[in-house]
Design a protein around this motif. Structure first.
Motif, short mmCIF file in Angstrom:
data_model
loop_
_atom_site.label_atom_id
_atom_site.label_comp_id
_atom_site.label_asym_id
_atom_site.label_seq_id
_atom_site.Cartn_x
_atom_site.Cartn_y
_atom_site.Cartn_z
N TYR A 297 3.76 48.04 67.68
CA TYR A 297 3.96 49.14 68.63
C TYR A 297 4.11 48.52 70.03
O TYR A 297 3.42 47.57 70.35
N THR A 298 5.05 48.89 70.85
CA THR A 298 5.65 50.20 70.92
C THR A 298 7.11 50.25 70.40
O THR A 298 7.63 51.35 70.10
N ASP A 299 7.79 49.12 70.30
CA ASP A 299 9.20 49.11 69.93
C ASP A 299 9.43 48.98 68.43
O ASP A 299 10.55 49.20 67.95
N PHE A 300 8.40 48.57 67.67
CA PHE A 300 8.45 48.41 66.22
C PHE A 300 9.56 47.49 65.73
O PHE A 300 10.21 47.76 64.71
N PRO A 301 9.82 46.35 66.41
CA PRO A 301 10.77 45.39 65.85
C PRO A 301 10.16 44.73 64.61
O PRO A 301 8.94 44.71 64.42
N LEU A 302 11.02 44.18 63.76
CA LEU A 302 10.55 43.31 62.68
C LEU A 302 10.49 41.90 63.25
O LEU A 302 11.49 41.40 63.80
N ARG B 104 14.59 50.70 63.46
CA ARG B 104 14.50 52.12 63.81
C ARG B 104 13.37 52.85 63.11
O ARG B 104 13.13 54.03 63.39
N VAL B 105 12.66 52.19 62.19
CA VAL B 105 11.54 52.83 61.48
C VAL B 105 10.30 52.73 62.36
O VAL B 105 9.89 51.64 62.74
N ARG B 106 9.69 53.88 62.66
CA ARG B 106 8.56 53.92 63.58
C ARG B 106 7.25 54.22 62.85
O ARG B 106 7.21 54.97 61.89
N GLY B 107 6.18 53.59 63.32
CA GLY B 107 4.84 53.96 62.91
C GLY B 107 4.32 53.37 61.62
O GLY B 107 3.24 53.76 61.16
N SER B 108 5.01 52.42 61.01
CA SER B 108 4.55 51.86 59.74
C SER B 108 3.34 50.95 59.96
O SER B 108 3.27 50.23 60.96
N ALA C 289 10.01 53.29 53.41
CA ALA C 289 11.38 53.11 53.92
C ALA C 289 11.85 51.70 53.61
O ALA C 289 11.13 50.72 53.82
N PHE C 290 13.09 51.59 53.11
CA PHE C 290 13.68 50.30 52.77
C PHE C 290 14.80 49.96 53.75
O PHE C 290 15.45 50.86 54.31
N GLU D 245 18.76 47.33 58.94
CA GLU D 245 19.57 48.52 58.68
C GLU D 245 18.96 49.32 57.54
O GLU D 245 18.79 48.80 56.43
N PRO D 246 18.59 50.59 57.78
CA PRO D 246 17.96 51.42 56.73
C PRO D 246 18.88 51.59 55.53
O PRO D 246 20.09 51.75 55.67
N THR D 247 18.27 51.55 54.32
CA THR D 247 19.04 51.73 53.09
C THR D 247 18.54 52.90 52.24
O THR D 247 19.32 53.52 51.53
#
Length: 288
Positions: free
Chosen positions: A183-188, A206-210, A234-235, A244-246
């Protein structure tokens, strides 16, 4: 929405169900561990050392017991060292207790060293080389650090240019490397301190809060989220600059129910989930 069920992984032997489960984890080699005690340390009371029992179940189902003497952690975190010893740390550290925040025990349960890593521990995970990775939450936003088992700082995110590292929501330690989603940008974020060329790599996400992440080759899975997304799975695919979300779905217990209150651990391609009453671990393996 598609549901994915956890696979049963490890169980606390019924003979120990009468003890209080203080915490539990799965180590870097796949063994599950439960820290048990006759009583639960009171958050508002004095910290009195107590004896504890670690019950370990390895991937083959073999059970081992380790008695720890004079544990002082109020809100304990636990992991095993490669030599068979254990690390027990208090998630919260008050100023006069700092020196005893982290206790290291040998394989016979004897304390060998104590030190402090700072307040507000969100994750504590030991790698295959015996280094202790610690990720902090936002009440002490110092990021991610890697410590030796004697309390020497071996790596810090201070100069790593990780964007938005205010709270280490997710930390996955496998081998001698770590993956994070802060947090806050949630990069991998991939962290390999032993690599001289680009020890830290960052991908936009783009996946937030995991609260847990798993990675296998170019595939990644994020579990958890805010509000109604607490069971979201989310994958994504890792590209040159971003994830990129799949696909997106829900992660359930083996019987199809939602986990409710849970503990989670990320180890390489695996997400381990333990639901209340915290006697059983389930696993999702991204490599399967």
């Amino acid at each position: 929405m598609q549901k994915t069920a956890l696979v049963p992984y490890a169980h606390l032997p019924r003979a120990h169900h009468d003890l209080h489960i203080l915490t539990s984890t799965v180590d870097v080699f796949g063994a599950a561990h439960w820290l048990l005690a006759d009583r639960v340390p009171q958050p508002g009371g004095d910290v009195l050392p107590f004896d504890a029992l670690v019950v370990s179940v390895d991937p083959c189902g073999t059970v081992a017991l380790t008695e720890l003497s004079a544990v002082r952690a109020r809100w304990p975190q636990l992991d095993r060292l490669p030599d068979g010893g254990f690390v027990v740390a208090s998630s919260r550290a008050r100023r006069f207790e700092d020196a005893d925040q982290v206790q290291v025990f040998d394989a016979l349960g004897r304390e060998t060293s104590t030190f402090s890593v700072g307040d507000a521990i969100e994750h504590l995970l030991v790698d295959e080389a015996g280094y202790i990775w610690v990720g902090h939450f936002d009440e002490n936003p110092v990021g991610i650090r890697r410590w030796s088992h004697t309390g020497q700082l071996a790596w810090s995110s201070d100069d790593a240019a990780i964007p938005g590292l205010f709270d280490c929501y997710a930390l996955n330690v496998s081998g001698t490397a770590a993956w994070a989603c802060p947090y806050t940008d949630f990069p991998l974020v991939e962290i390999r301190p032993d690599r001289t060329d680009r020890p830290v790599r960052v991908w936009a996400n783009r996946v937030r809060g995991s609260h847990v992440v798993a990675v296998h080759d170019e595939r990644v899975a994020f579990y958890g989220g805010y509000g109604e997304e607490g069971d979201r799975l989310a994958f994504g695919e890792i590209t040159e600059a971003s994830v990129e979300p799949t696909d997106i779905g829900l992660l359930t217990l083996p019987d199809g129910h939602a986990p409710g209150r849970r503990r989670v651990v990320g180890r390489g391609s695996r997400i381990y989930v333990q639901a209340e009453p915290f006697t059983t671990w389930g696993v999702l393996d991204l490599s399967s």
